[in-house]
Design a protein around this motif. Structure first.
Motif, PDB file in Angstrom:
ATOM      1  N   THR A  24       0.804  -1.230   0.000  1.00 10.88           N
ATOM      2  CA  THR A  24       0.000   0.000   0.000  1.00 10.88           C
ATOM      3  C   THR A  24       0.838   1.281   0.000  1.00 10.88           C
ATOM      4  O   THR A  24       0.351   2.339  -0.395  1.00 10.88           O
ATOM      5  CB  THR A  24      -0.890   0.061   1.256  1.00 10.88           C
ATOM      6  N   GLY A  25       2.072   1.187   0.472  1.00  8.57           N
ATOM      7  CA  GLY A  25       2.873   2.398   0.639  1.00  8.57           C
ATOM      8  C   GLY A  25       2.463   3.216   1.843  1.00  8.57           C
ATOM      9  O   GLY A  25       2.834   4.383   1.985  1.00  8.57           O
ATOM     10  N   ALA A  26       1.683   2.600   2.753  1.00  6.28           N
ATOM     11  CA  ALA A  26       1.214   3.332   3.942  1.00  6.28           C
ATOM     12  C   ALA A  26       2.373   3.641   4.891  1.00  6.28           C
ATOM     13  O   ALA A  26       3.397   2.948   4.897  1.00  6.28           O
ATOM     14  CB  ALA A  26       0.151   2.507   4.674  1.00  6.28           C
ATOM     15  N   TYR A  27       2.196   4.681   5.676  1.00 10.94           N
ATOM     16  CA  TYR A  27       3.214   5.118   6.634  1.00 10.94           C
ATOM     17  C   TYR A  27       3.067   4.310   7.919  1.00 10.94           C
ATOM     18  O   TYR A  27       2.014   4.314   8.548  1.00 10.94           O
ATOM     19  CB  TYR A  27       3.020   6.606   6.926  1.00 10.94           C
ATOM     20  N   PHE A  28       4.119   3.612   8.357  1.00 10.79           N
ATOM     21  CA  PHE A  28       4.047   2.740   9.528  1.00 10.79           C
ATOM     22  C   PHE A  28       4.159   3.547  10.826  1.00 10.79           C
ATOM     23  O   PHE A  28       5.090   4.328  11.002  1.00 10.79           O
ATOM     24  CB  PHE A  28       5.152   1.682   9.469  1.00 10.79           C
ATOM     25  N   ILE A  29       3.216   3.336  11.713  1.00 14.28           N
ATOM     26  CA  ILE A  29       3.262   3.998  13.028  1.00 14.28           C
ATOM     27  C   ILE A  29       3.462   2.938  14.103  1.00 14.28           C
ATOM     28  O   ILE A  29       2.547   2.166  14.420  1.00 14.28           O
ATOM     29  CB  ILE A  29       1.954   4.776  13.296  1.00 14.28           C
ATOM     30  N   HIS A  30       4.671   2.891  14.662  1.00 18.08           N
ATOM     31  CA  HIS A  30       4.970   1.889  15.692  1.00 18.08           C
ATOM     32  C   HIS A  30       4.112   2.144  16.936  1.00 18.08           C
ATOM     33  O   HIS A  30       3.896   3.295  17.302  1.00 18.08           O
ATOM     34  CB  HIS A  30       6.462   1.945  16.052  1.00 18.08           C
ATOM     35  N   PRO A  31       3.654   1.072  17.580  1.00 18.92           N
ATOM     36  CA  PRO A  31       2.760   1.288  18.740  1.00 18.92           C
ATOM     37  C   PRO A  31       3.436   1.939  19.946  1.00 18.92           C
ATOM     38  O   PRO A  31       2.741   2.498  20.792  1.00 18.92           O
ATOM     39  CB  PRO A  31       2.257  -0.116  19.085  1.00 18.92           C
ATOM     40  N   TYR A  32       4.745   1.836  20.077  1.00 18.47           N
ATOM     41  CA  TYR A  32       5.341   2.456  21.273  1.00 18.47           C
ATOM     42  C   TYR A  32       6.782   2.907  21.080  1.00 18.47           C
ATOM     43  O   TYR A  32       7.190   3.911  21.638  1.00 18.47           O
ATOM     44  CB  TYR A  32       5.250   1.507  22.488  1.00 18.47           C
ATOM     45  N   ASN A  33       7.545   2.218  20.216  1.00 20.36           N
ATOM     46  CA  ASN A  33       8.979   2.543  20.155  1.00 20.36           C
ATOM     47  C   ASN A  33       9.255   3.698  19.198  1.00 20.36           C
ATOM     48  O   ASN A  33       9.974   3.553  18.211  1.00 20.36           O
ATOM     49  CB  ASN A  33       9.777   1.303  19.755  1.00 20.36           C
ATOM     50  N   ASP A  34       8.695   4.852  19.507  1.00 20.65           N
ATOM     51  CA  ASP A  34       8.769   6.016  18.627  1.00 20.65           C
ATOM     52  C   ASP A  34       8.719   7.236  19.530  1.00 20.65           C
ATOM     53  O   ASP A  34       7.829   7.361  20.375  1.00 20.65           O
ATOM     54  CB  ASP A  34       7.555   5.968  17.669  1.00 20.65           C
TER      55      ASP A  34
END
Lengths: 316, 316
Positions: A141-151
């Motif tokens: 999809t090319g979607a932007y990955f949002i990590h659940p916590y390590n960010d």
């Protein structure tokens, strides 16, 4: 490794997300104060949008992204609350969300995510399956990955909950937050360091999923292998970033028995008339198992969420 | 018959009880607003002390009594929430409470009363048995009898809940309160007349206990004979005083099915993360069964209480 969020970054995150989140109330209960012989302040993130603190971090990331970065949507893997938060925050910015969830996630959480218009992709309930499935979704999809916590942006968002507590309550001796992946606990620790440095931070963890306790004790990140706990929000392991923050800014991690979690959850339901999920009740379980430590103290407890399958209550 | 409380009496009652009660929050829910296509404002008396609005009226009476009148204690009969309220208010004024309760009252309510130091005297679940048992208790002890609803001081106390709503929310089209004995509904109606006269007042009643609906329709008080409803706080019949107020100041009483009550209760639990008892959910059930009437309207709903036996949930 990512930088640890600064005081200014937490302040900016809080400002940025204010219109996307509720400022949740801090409840007290004279009945609990009597039982525990202390002064308890409950930060009600169960009353947050999507029913959990996760809305703070997810909003912060999604509001930080440019229109261009959002063009192809966002994606994440999550057992539930982070999923709902990413879905709602994406909807509020008119972009699509792809959510990888273990097929074991409570139905109520799957439904909530679909209700916000997100696409759910089910996987096996292992970290490996989650990550592989997510990788495929992102490639396709090319979607932007949002990590659940390590960010760092997630941590800065979650930090706003404790920041709000300190804006209302002075001189807390302790603040207690549950620990799963460590986003809430590390955010809480940073806000405490910046806004209430005399307060001690305690992480609350189920004995049946004590990887964070062991990780801090042995100074290395342990994976969370076959965790066995009713606290379904606390099954994940620490990340590099959250580990480094917790190591430095958290006083201790206290583990609790399953019985205490269920008992605490029921006490909160019965006496405060609010619905909290088991992961949130882990904080009160720490008090229940360590009464002397907290006598005559002022204690903040972060009630992290309230998403429970009402057909599967532990006492029914 | 007793006088109907004046505006000044309600204001004085509110002032008198302020330090004994919580000012409960008014919650909104974008999810409910979407579902009902209106603007809903929930007055959370489930978060009141003893878990119900009854603390308002009971405090008002007990704070109105002289030390001399309190010497031999106070007494009442109640299926639960009024009992707990009288017990706690009595404890706060250091006097004894004698509580006549039907042996069918939920265990959680009996325990709450004993927890406040009151003496519980069990009776049969009929009005006759309640009144006879209470008469004996009063004869033996000399305690001061506090009627659960048919008392101007009780009505003035309960009126403070709606008064608080109008202090925060303007221009409500409707305000909905459940009706059992009519203390809350008549107090709500008076506060509306004095503080928000353009708002219409609706009484919410289970079809299985529709004595108030029939009483207003036929202009005579019907007894509540064998009521059949899960809303255990709404089993009693109107009194002379509450009947006369409701007749004059309430727009209409709307009755609802049991299914709608349970469905509404569960919706509130799931979406607002707060615990309400069936009697409180009757207000939302009115919306659920009459969607068109409330479209695009601003509606206040008084969530009267949150005392539920968690071992006996209707969906378990």
């Amino acid at each position: 490794m990512q930088n640890i969020p600064s005081k200014q970054e937490i302040e900016r995150a809080h400002e940025r997300i204010k219109k996307f989140i509720h400022r949740t109330p801090v409840f007290t209960s004279s009945s609990f104060n009597e039982i525990f012989g202390g002064y308890l302040f409950f930060k009600c993130e169960n009353l947050q949008r999507v029913g959990a603190f996760k809305m703070r971090g997810a909003s912060n990331v999604i509001l930080s992204l440019s229109e261009n970065e959002l063009l192809k949507g966002v994606a994440t893997h999550s057992s539930g609350n982070h999923a709902a938060a990413v879905s709602l925050a994406a909807k509020l910015r008119n972009t699509k969300a792809y959510i990888v969830m273990p097929h074991t996630a409570p139905q109520i959480k799957q439904n909530a995510v679909r209700g916000y218009g997100a696409e759910v992709i089910l996987c096996e309930p292992t970290l490996q399956s989650r990550e592989e499935t997510l990788k495929k979704v992102v490639e396709q999809t090319g979607a932007y990955f949002i990590h659940p916590y390590n960010d760092a942006r997630i941590v800065a968002g979650q930090a706003s909950a404790a920041k709000e507590v300190f804006e209302e309550i002075n001189d807390l001796d302790f603040i207690i937050a549950p620990v799963g992946g460590g986003g809430l606990l590390s955010g809480t620790a940073l806000s405490t360091y910046f806004f209430s440095p005399s307060t001690k931070v305690i992480g609350a963890e189920p004995k049946g999923a004590d990887d964070a306790f062991r990780s801090i004790r042995d100074n290395k990140i342990y994976p969370s292998i076959n965790p066995k706990t009713i606290a379904d929000g606390l099954l994940t392991q620490l990340g590099e970033l959250t580990f480094s923050i917790i190591k430095k800014y958290v006083s201790e991690i206290i583990t609790v028995e399953e019985d205490s979690i269920v008992k605490s959850m029921r006490m909160i339901w019965e006496r405060m008339k609010i619905i909290v999920e088991p992961s949130a009740a882990v904080t009160l379980a720490v008090l229940l198992e360590n009464k002397e430590k907290f006598e005559n103290k002022k204690i903040g407890l972060i009630l992290s969420g309230g998403n429970v399958d009402l057909d599967k209550l532990p006492w029914c």
